[in-house]
Design an enzyme around this catalytic site. Sequence first.
Site, PDB file in Angstrom:
ATOM      1  N   PHE A  11       0.820  -1.213   0.000  1.00 56.95           N
ATOM      2  CA  PHE A  11       0.000   0.000   0.000  1.00 56.95           C
ATOM      3  C   PHE A  11       0.861   1.273   0.000  1.00 56.95           C
ATOM      4  O   PHE A  11       0.874   2.030  -0.985  1.00 56.95           O
ATOM      5  CB  PHE A  11      -0.944  -0.095   1.208  1.00 56.95           C
ATOM      6  CG  PHE A  11      -1.589   1.180   1.647  1.00 56.95           C
ATOM      7  CD1 PHE A  11      -2.206   2.019   0.732  1.00 56.95           C
ATOM      8  CD2 PHE A  11      -1.604   1.520   2.989  1.00 56.95           C
ATOM      9  CE1 PHE A  11      -2.826   3.188   1.149  1.00 56.95           C
ATOM     10  CE2 PHE A  11      -2.231   2.676   3.418  1.00 56.95           C
ATOM     11  CZ  PHE A  11      -2.823   3.518   2.501  1.00 56.95           C
ATOM     12  N   ASP A  31       9.867  -6.565  -3.481  1.00 55.83           N
ATOM     13  CA  ASP A  31       8.725  -7.080  -2.724  1.00 55.83           C
ATOM     14  C   ASP A  31       8.766  -8.601  -2.787  1.00 55.83           C
ATOM     15  O   ASP A  31       9.252  -9.161  -3.772  1.00 55.83           O
ATOM     16  CB  ASP A  31       7.401  -6.573  -3.314  1.00 55.83           C
ATOM     17  CG  ASP A  31       6.308  -6.475  -2.272  1.00 55.83           C
ATOM     18  OD1 ASP A  31       5.927  -5.344  -1.916  1.00 55.83           O
ATOM     19  OD2 ASP A  31       5.849  -7.535  -1.774  1.00 55.83           O
ATOM     20  N   GLY A  36       2.045  -7.735  -0.361  1.00 56.95           N
ATOM     21  CA  GLY A  36       1.916  -6.868  -1.551  1.00 56.95           C
ATOM     22  C   GLY A  36       1.312  -7.655  -2.710  1.00 56.95           C
ATOM     23  O   GLY A  36       1.249  -8.887  -2.664  1.00 56.95           O
ATOM     24  N   SER A 118       3.103   4.168  15.000  1.00 57.44           N
ATOM     25  CA  SER A 118       2.610   4.816  16.221  1.00 57.44           C
ATOM     26  C   SER A 118       2.384   3.809  17.339  1.00 57.44           C
ATOM     27  O   SER A 118       2.243   4.196  18.507  1.00 57.44           O
ATOM     28  CB  SER A 118       1.287   5.513  15.924  1.00 57.44           C
ATOM     29  OG  SER A 118       0.317   4.550  15.537  1.00 57.44           O
ATOM     30  N   TYR A 141       3.973  -6.840  17.276  1.00 56.08           N
ATOM     31  CA  TYR A 141       4.151  -5.954  16.115  1.00 56.08           C
ATOM     32  C   TYR A 141       4.831  -4.652  16.536  1.00 56.08           C
ATOM     33  O   TYR A 141       5.804  -4.204  15.911  1.00 56.08           O
ATOM     34  CB  TYR A 141       2.792  -5.651  15.475  1.00 56.08           C
ATOM     35  CG  TYR A 141       2.852  -4.546  14.451  1.00 56.08           C
ATOM     36  CD1 TYR A 141       3.436  -4.759  13.208  1.00 56.08           C
ATOM     37  CD2 TYR A 141       2.334  -3.283  14.726  1.00 56.08           C
ATOM     38  CE1 TYR A 141       3.509  -3.737  12.277  1.00 56.08           C
ATOM     39  CE2 TYR A 141       2.400  -2.262  13.802  1.00 56.08           C
ATOM     40  CZ  TYR A 141       2.991  -2.490  12.579  1.00 56.08           C
ATOM     41  OH  TYR A 141       3.065  -1.484  11.656  1.00 56.08           O
ATOM     42  N   ASN A 170      -1.907   5.206  11.751  1.00 58.59           N
ATOM     43  CA  ASN A 170      -3.077   4.666  11.022  1.00 58.59           C
ATOM     44  C   ASN A 170      -3.305   5.273   9.631  1.00 58.59           C
ATOM     45  O   ASN A 170      -4.220   6.077   9.422  1.00 58.59           O
ATOM     46  CB  ASN A 170      -4.329   4.808  11.892  1.00 58.59           C
ATOM     47  CG  ASN A 170      -4.260   3.860  13.079  1.00 58.59           C
ATOM     48  OD1 ASN A 170      -3.511   4.113  14.024  1.00 58.59           O
ATOM     49  ND2 ASN A 170      -4.991   2.776  13.029  1.00 58.59           N
ATOM     50  N   VAL A 171      -2.469   4.848   8.725  1.00 52.09           N
ATOM     51  CA  VAL A 171      -2.524   5.367   7.353  1.00 52.09           C
ATOM     52  C   VAL A 171      -3.653   4.672   6.570  1.00 52.09           C
ATOM     53  O   VAL A 171      -3.889   3.477   6.747  1.00 52.09           O
ATOM     54  CB  VAL A 171      -1.175   5.110   6.640  1.00 52.09           C
ATOM     55  CG1 VAL A 171      -1.141   5.807   5.287  1.00 52.09           C
ATOM     56  CG2 VAL A 171      -0.025   5.571   7.531  1.00 52.09           C
ATOM     57  N   ARG A 209      -8.461   7.035  16.771  1.00 46.48           N
ATOM     58  CA  ARG A 209      -7.218   6.934  16.001  1.00 46.48           C
ATOM     59  C   ARG A 209      -6.971   8.246  15.262  1.00 46.48           C
ATOM     60  O   ARG A 209      -7.904   8.955  14.890  1.00 46.48           O
ATOM     61  CB  ARG A 209      -7.318   5.817  14.943  1.00 46.48           C
ATOM     62  CG  ARG A 209      -7.411   4.401  15.507  1.00 46.48           C
ATOM     63  CD  ARG A 209      -6.112   3.972  16.166  1.00 46.48           C
ATOM     64  NE  ARG A 209      -6.130   2.598  16.652  1.00 46.48           N
ATOM     65  CZ  ARG A 209      -6.527   2.229  17.869  1.00 46.48           C
ATOM     66  NH1 ARG A 209      -6.964   3.116  18.741  1.00 46.48           N
ATOM     67  NH2 ARG A 209      -6.457   0.946  18.225  1.00 46.48           N
ATOM     68  N   ASP A 273      -5.012  -4.288  21.517  1.00 45.09           N
ATOM     69  CA  ASP A 273      -5.505  -3.005  20.995  1.00 45.09           C
ATOM     70  C   ASP A 273      -5.125  -1.831  21.913  1.00 45.09           C
ATOM     71  O   ASP A 273      -5.129  -1.970  23.122  1.00 45.09           O
ATOM     72  CB  ASP A 273      -7.034  -3.065  20.904  1.00 45.09           C
ATOM     73  CG  ASP A 273      -7.543  -2.681  19.531  1.00 45.09           C
ATOM     74  OD1 ASP A 273      -6.745  -2.714  18.580  1.00 45.09           O
ATOM     75  OD2 ASP A 273      -8.737  -2.356  19.420  1.00 45.09           O
TER      76      ASP A 273
HETATM   77  C1  UD1 Z   1      -1.887  -0.340  14.523  1.00 48.21           C
HETATM   78  C2  UD1 Z   1      -1.017   0.869  14.769  1.00 48.21           C
HETATM   79  C3  UD1 Z   1      -0.586   1.471  13.453  1.00 48.21           C
HETATM   80  C4  UD1 Z   1       0.001   0.390  12.572  1.00 48.21           C
HETATM   81  C5  UD1 Z   1      -1.064  -0.669  12.318  1.00 48.21           C
HETATM   82  C6  UD1 Z   1      -0.560  -1.785  11.423  1.00 48.21           C
HETATM   83  C7  UD1 Z   1      -1.742   1.821  16.898  1.00 48.21           C
HETATM   84  C8  UD1 Z   1      -2.453   2.936  17.561  1.00 48.21           C
HETATM   85  N1  UD1 Z   1      -1.726   1.870  15.558  1.00 48.21           N
HETATM   86  O1  UD1 Z   1      -3.078   0.084  14.037  1.00 48.21           O
HETATM   87  O2  UD1 Z   1       0.375   2.464  13.675  1.00 48.21           O
HETATM   88  O3  UD1 Z   1       0.499   0.886  11.401  1.00 48.21           O
HETATM   89  O4  UD1 Z   1      -1.370  -1.247  13.573  1.00 48.21           O
HETATM   90  O5  UD1 Z   1      -1.601  -2.682  11.189  1.00 48.21           O
HETATM   91  O6  UD1 Z   1      -1.185   0.960  17.525  1.00 48.21           O
HETATM   92  N2  UD1 Z   1     -11.229  -2.591  14.195  1.00 48.21           N
HETATM   93  C9  UD1 Z   1     -12.593  -2.842  14.222  1.00 48.21           C
HETATM   94  N3  UD1 Z   1     -13.119  -3.639  13.261  1.00 48.21           N
HETATM   95  C10 UD1 Z   1     -12.372  -4.207  12.273  1.00 48.21           C
HETATM   96  C11 UD1 Z   1     -10.978  -3.929  12.238  1.00 48.21           C
HETATM   97  C12 UD1 Z   1     -10.443  -3.122  13.230  1.00 48.21           C
HETATM   98  O7  UD1 Z   1     -13.309  -2.363  15.093  1.00 48.21           O
HETATM   99  O8  UD1 Z   1     -12.938  -4.921  11.428  1.00 48.21           O
HETATM  100  C13 UD1 Z   1     -10.669  -1.703  15.233  1.00 48.21           C
HETATM  101  C14 UD1 Z   1      -9.462  -2.283  15.951  1.00 48.21           C
HETATM  102  O9  UD1 Z   1      -9.855  -3.111  17.027  1.00 48.21           O
HETATM  103  C15 UD1 Z   1      -8.765  -0.993  16.397  1.00 48.21           C
HETATM  104  C16 UD1 Z   1      -9.092  -0.002  15.271  1.00 48.21           C
HETATM  105  O10 UD1 Z   1     -10.202  -0.540  14.579  1.00 48.21           O
HETATM  106  O11 UD1 Z   1      -9.311  -0.526  17.599  1.00 48.21           O
HETATM  107  C17 UD1 Z   1      -7.967   0.181  14.279  1.00 48.21           C
HETATM  108  O12 UD1 Z   1      -7.500  -1.103  13.898  1.00 48.21           O
HETATM  109  P1  UD1 Z   1      -6.461  -1.323  12.710  1.00 48.21           P
HETATM  110  O13 UD1 Z   1      -6.914  -0.620  11.511  1.00 48.21           O
HETATM  111  O14 UD1 Z   1      -6.157  -2.775  12.635  1.00 48.21           O
HETATM  112  O15 UD1 Z   1      -5.175  -0.529  13.175  1.00 48.21           O
HETATM  113  P2  UD1 Z   1      -4.441  -0.393  14.611  1.00 48.21           P
HETATM  114  O16 UD1 Z   1      -4.338  -1.726  15.247  1.00 48.21           O
HETATM  115  O17 UD1 Z   1      -4.949   0.761  15.347  1.00 48.21           O
END
Ligand code: UD1
Length: 323
Positions: A11, A31, A36, A118, A141, A170-171, A209, A273
């Site tokens: 990505f 890659d 990827g 982050s 991770y 969170n990109v 986030r 989380d």
């Molecule tokens: C984390 C890191 C981020 C990293 C990423 C790699 C933090 C704050 N961020 O992201 O820097 O690049 O991992 O993957 O640590 N969720 C739902 N439903 C879903 C999927 C996710 O509710 O179907 C929730 C997760 O429980 C979480 C949030 O959405 O609370 C974000 O999840 P996700 O997009 O996986 O990223 P992070 O784990 O925050």
Amino acid sequence: MQYLVTGVAGFIGSHIAQELLRRGERVRGVDNFVTGTRENLKELGGLEFQQADLRDLAAMRAACRGVDYVFHEAALASVPRSVKDPVSTNDANVTGTLNLLVAAREAGVKRVIYAESSSAYGDTPTLPKREDMLPNPISPYAVSKLGGEHYMAAFYRVYGLETVSLRYFNVFGPRQAADSPYSGVLAKFISMMLEGKQPTIFGDGEQSRDFTYVDNVVQANLRACTAAREAVCGRAFNIALGERYTLNQTFAVLRGITGYQGEPAYAAERAGDVKHSQADITLATQQLGYAPPVSFEEGLHRTVAWYRQELAKSGVAAASSRA
Ligand code: UD1
């Protein structure tokens, strides 16, 4: 200048390569296609591609030959994947990063820019996160990405190899994989909502986030190449928007943009989380000249438009294969 992008079929790597190519630069990419896709390479006309794995030091030596700048985006990027299988996350993210640094140093690379995360901050209550806070990683991770950051700093201090770590928050954006259990939440939610499928929020949805559109991250990477050595090398910078949105808020905004009518499902909170995440981007603003060009809502609009287009393409393909 010759650039190398690791994780070029992923990505973020594909977006960095695309912008470099657009500017007429010479770009090599590597890659291993674990996460990827070849599909992502289609946008990258003019790319010199090598299929290679970061765990293979000889392949990294070949990749770094004649290179001036490296953007190191390759990683197994998922908290839950690392909880399930910490060893492969460590191999790719820590050993892989070390191999790349060894190869970059031998090849006389000018600077390596590293995709940090982050997640290094963990669940510390203080918001926004500043770079001078003590890291407190929770998941394997997060430990692996922070390990890579320490190697970046060590290679600068010990060998003088110029390195910069960018802690991405969170990109999201076009080309983020949406079809894996390890996909980022916005990729998953947007593609599901466009298909009329109900997304699941883990926990109460009040976790927040600092969602960051991918163009902002590309800008930060390019500035990290040219910023003054004494200002940036051996250091880490938050790359984010500097705002935060809860999942419930985000779902509501996405409902407006996608036209999805339903409610989300709620399920148990995910292991490892973090509750809240938001960056202070002052340091990147001052030292890198970072100024995120795309807002959260604008980013969501662009991302939804892209997934909509992809869905239309797959609909056309499905219809023509039925015909
Ligand atoms: C984390 C890191 C981020 C990293 C990423 C790699 C933090 C704050 N961020 O992201 O820097 O690049 O991992 O993957 O640590 N969720 C739902 N439903 C879903 C999927 C996710 O509710 O179907 C929730 C997760 O429980 C979480 C949030 O959405 O609370 C974000 O999840 P996700 O997009 O996986 O990223 P992070 O784990 O925050």
